[in-house]
Design an enzyme around this catalytic site. Structure first.
Site, mmCIF file in Angstrom:
data_model
loop_
_atom_site.group_PDB
_atom_site.id
_atom_site.type_symbol
_atom_site.label_atom_id
_atom_site.label_comp_id
_atom_site.label_asym_id
_atom_site.label_seq_id
_atom_site.Cartn_x
_atom_site.Cartn_y
_atom_site.Cartn_z
ATOM 1 N N CYS A 115 0.803 -1.224 0.000
ATOM 2 C CA CYS A 115 0.000 0.000 0.000
ATOM 3 C C CYS A 115 0.836 1.275 0.000
ATOM 4 O O CYS A 115 0.361 2.328 -0.428
ATOM 5 C CB CYS A 115 -0.954 0.004 1.194
ATOM 6 S SG CYS A 115 -2.168 -1.334 1.148
ATOM 7 N N HIS A 255 -3.535 7.249 1.879
ATOM 8 C CA HIS A 255 -3.916 5.953 1.326
ATOM 9 C C HIS A 255 -5.358 5.663 1.708
ATOM 10 O O HIS A 255 -5.772 5.875 2.847
ATOM 11 C CB HIS A 255 -2.991 4.868 1.871
ATOM 12 C CG HIS A 255 -3.456 3.478 1.596
ATOM 13 N ND1 HIS A 255 -3.847 3.056 0.339
ATOM 14 C CD2 HIS A 255 -3.617 2.403 2.424
ATOM 15 C CE1 HIS A 255 -4.214 1.794 0.400
ATOM 16 N NE2 HIS A 255 -4.089 1.368 1.649
ATOM 17 N N ASN A 285 -10.280 0.170 -2.040
ATOM 18 C CA ASN A 285 -8.859 0.145 -1.706
ATOM 19 C C ASN A 285 -8.087 -0.622 -2.771
ATOM 20 O O ASN A 285 -8.153 -1.841 -2.846
ATOM 21 C CB ASN A 285 -8.673 -0.517 -0.331
ATOM 22 C CG ASN A 285 -7.211 -0.629 0.086
ATOM 23 O OD1 ASN A 285 -6.298 -0.290 -0.661
ATOM 24 N ND2 ASN A 285 -6.984 -1.128 1.288
#
Length: 332
Positions: A115, A255, A285
């Protein structure tokens, strides 16, 4: 020789056409209506079509960013592809991406930073531009839908497919580019989010449980706590390095893991939640792709102006994380 910094000259993004609404996943998992949005902030996400590849998606985003930058593609010296879902374990996907984009003079390499991969790639790109004085293309892309275990609720409800891209070019403005950066890792949480098999430690073999080749989240509460801590602490150090107070940040692009994580980090940093860019509701996501995707979408909504100070922060599998304070520069 005069000092050279970097500036963002182009932004691009791509999401597949196929849209998966919460009701569809809630039906598969036997969840009550509204369960996913209440816990994650996600309403829908996009998944790649059968046959659509990672480099296809990355090329769409990269081409948009290059066109936006308006530069000669032969001048791009390096392409960095941040991904956890390459087309193949070997060879890397970045050389194929440069071929699809017609970047004949560009070096190319994959970066597997989960991520936070975009932050690592952007940091390397900024350094390359400053030292070599040539443009760099950074693309972050993932097809996580093909690594989701639909038996595991924690990961099945959040992950999505997307790509985002940034073109960095040399700038004569010494105040533009990365002005603060902090990259961190906590290997003690290495297996909190993982794909257990398929690597050299546990190679694929006939008869292997296919679930071992999909994503698993061992302890969602621990992931939440570590992500908030890593993102907040790292962002605080990056702000200090930049000599910038939280109130000096014009837009916070975190994020997009979970809306509650974003809100908690804003609270920790004393940044008004209204300054945080949130795309998780419509796009879910997509790991490393969420920050450049959000950057490109936000620039369409309200173009970034020279002098704006942006804060990026991420944490994810590994555990790896980091934060960047980025000052937007002028084309002049």
């Amino acid at each position: 020789m005069s000092t050279v910094s970097s500036r963002i000259a182009g932004l691009g993004h791509y999401v597949p056409e196929r849209r998966i609404d919460n009701a569809e996943i809630e039906g598969w998992l036997g969840l009550e209506a509204g369960w996913i949005e209440r816990r994650t902030g996600i309403r829908k996400r996009h998944w790649a079509a059968p046959g659509e590849t990672l480099t296809d998606m990355a090329a769409h985003a990269g081409s948009m960013a290059l066109d936006h930058a308006g530069i000669d593609r032969t001048t791009v010296a390096l392409t960095l592809l941040a991904t956890s879902t390459p087309d193949h374990l070997l060879p890397p996907s970045a050389p194929l991406l440069t071929h699809k984009l017609g970047l004949s003079a560009s070096g190319a390499i994959d970066l597997a930073g989960a991520c936070s991969g975009f932050l690592y790639a952007l940091t390397l790109a900024d350094g390359f531009v400053r030292s070599q004085r040539r443009p760099v293309l950074v693309v972050a892309a993932n097809i996580l839908s093909r690594r989701v275990n639909m038996k595991e609720r924690a990961s099945a409800v959040v992950f999505a497919d997307a790509a985002g891209a940034v073109v960095l070019v040399p700038s004569a403005d010494p105040q533009s580019g990365i002005v603060g950066v902090d990259l961190v890792s906590e290997g003690a949480g290495y297996d909190l989010i993982s794909i257990p098999a398929g690597g050299s430690a546990h190679p694929f073999h006939a008869g292997m449980d296919p679930d071992l080749l999909t994503m698993t989240m061992r302890d969602g509460r621990a992931v939440f706590t570590k992500a908030v801590h890593m993102m907040s602490q790292s962002a605080g150090r990056a702000l200090a390095q930049a000599g910038c107070l939280p109130e000096g940040i014009d837009r916070f692009i975190p994020h997009q893991a979970n809306i509650r994580i974003i809100e908690a980090v804003c609270e920790q940093l004393a940044i008004p939640v209204e300054r945080a860019v949130s795309t998780i509701g419509d796009f879910g996501n997509s790991s490393a792709a969420t920050i450049p995707l959000s950057l490109s979408l936000e620039n369409r909504r309200q173009p970034f102006a020279p002098g704006e100070q942006l804060l990026f922060s991420a944490a994810g599998a590994g555990m790896t994380g980091g934060a960047i304070v980025f000052r937007m520069g002028s084309a002049a």
